[in-house]
Motif scaffolding. Structure first.
Motif, short mmCIF file in Angstrom:
data_model
loop_
_atom_site.label_atom_id
_atom_site.label_comp_id
_atom_site.label_asym_id
_atom_site.label_seq_id
_atom_site.Cartn_x
_atom_site.Cartn_y
_atom_site.Cartn_z
N ILE A 53 -63.85 -11.18 -4.58
CA ILE A 53 -62.33 -11.87 -4.69
C ILE A 53 -61.79 -12.27 -3.38
O ILE A 53 -61.24 -13.36 -3.23
CB ILE A 53 -61.33 -10.75 -5.60
N THR B 178 -63.84 -15.39 -2.34
CA THR B 178 -63.27 -16.62 -3.25
C THR B 178 -61.81 -16.99 -2.94
O THR B 178 -61.63 -18.13 -2.71
CB THR B 178 -63.24 -16.30 -4.69
N THR B 179 -60.96 -16.24 -2.50
CA THR B 179 -59.58 -16.46 -2.00
C THR B 179 -59.73 -17.03 -0.83
O THR B 179 -58.97 -18.18 -0.46
CB THR B 179 -58.70 -15.13 -1.70
N LEU C 186 -58.66 -21.28 0.05
CA LEU C 186 -57.70 -21.51 1.04
C LEU C 186 -58.42 -22.41 2.13
O LEU C 186 -57.80 -23.45 2.45
CB LEU C 186 -57.26 -20.33 1.89
#
Length: 149
Positions: free
Chosen positions: A90, A93-94, A98
């Motif tokens: 997570i 991936t974030t 971005l």
């Protein structure tokens, strides 16, 4: 955006997604992806020229190299990972989303404009003149002979 800019962005974002989401990444696949990305970057630089707006994409080209290095540094053979895999995925991936958003937004927000060459019989340009009129009186000074330089 120009053609090779779009190809370079597409290849690098897809390569980044593959690096994050693919379970079994072979070193050969990483090298092929890295080679394709380098090929598009060099072609873009030679044909269209390098631009500061594309710096995040240029750095994204090096992600496969960092991925291989980080895989060997943080996951030594014979040891298990301590951090939960789901939280790590997570977080990565974030950050990747971005970073990809910024990398795609910069060339779109700051486009390169190019003007066509002027056609016609007249030259295009500017000229600056300094005009002096010695016969006109100056009304805003107290000196009576202020019209002479």
């Amino acid at each position: 955006m120009r053609t090779f800019e779009m190809l370079l962005i597409t290849v690098n974002v897809l390569l980044l997604g593959w690096l994050i989401f693919a379970r079994n990444k072979s070193q050969r696949g990483l090298l092929v992806g890295f080679g394709i990305s380098i090929l598009f970057m060099v072609t873009h630089g030679l044909v269209e020229g390098l631009r500061w707006r594309m710096t995040p994409i240029y750095l994204m080209t090096l992600f496969p190299v960092f991925s291989v290095a980080l895989r060997h540094i943080f996951k030594p053979k014979g040891q298990k990972q301590n951090a939960p895999r789901r939280i790590w995925i997570i977080l990565v991936t974030t950050l990747a989303v971005l970073y990809s958003t910024v990398a795609v937004a910069l060339p779109l927000l700051f486009p390169i404009f190019s003007f066509e060459k002027p056609t016609g019989p007249y030259k295009i340009g500017t000229v600056s003149y300094h005009w002096v009129d010695n016969t006109r009186e100056e009304h805003f000074t107290k000196a009576p002979d202020d019209n002479v330089n």
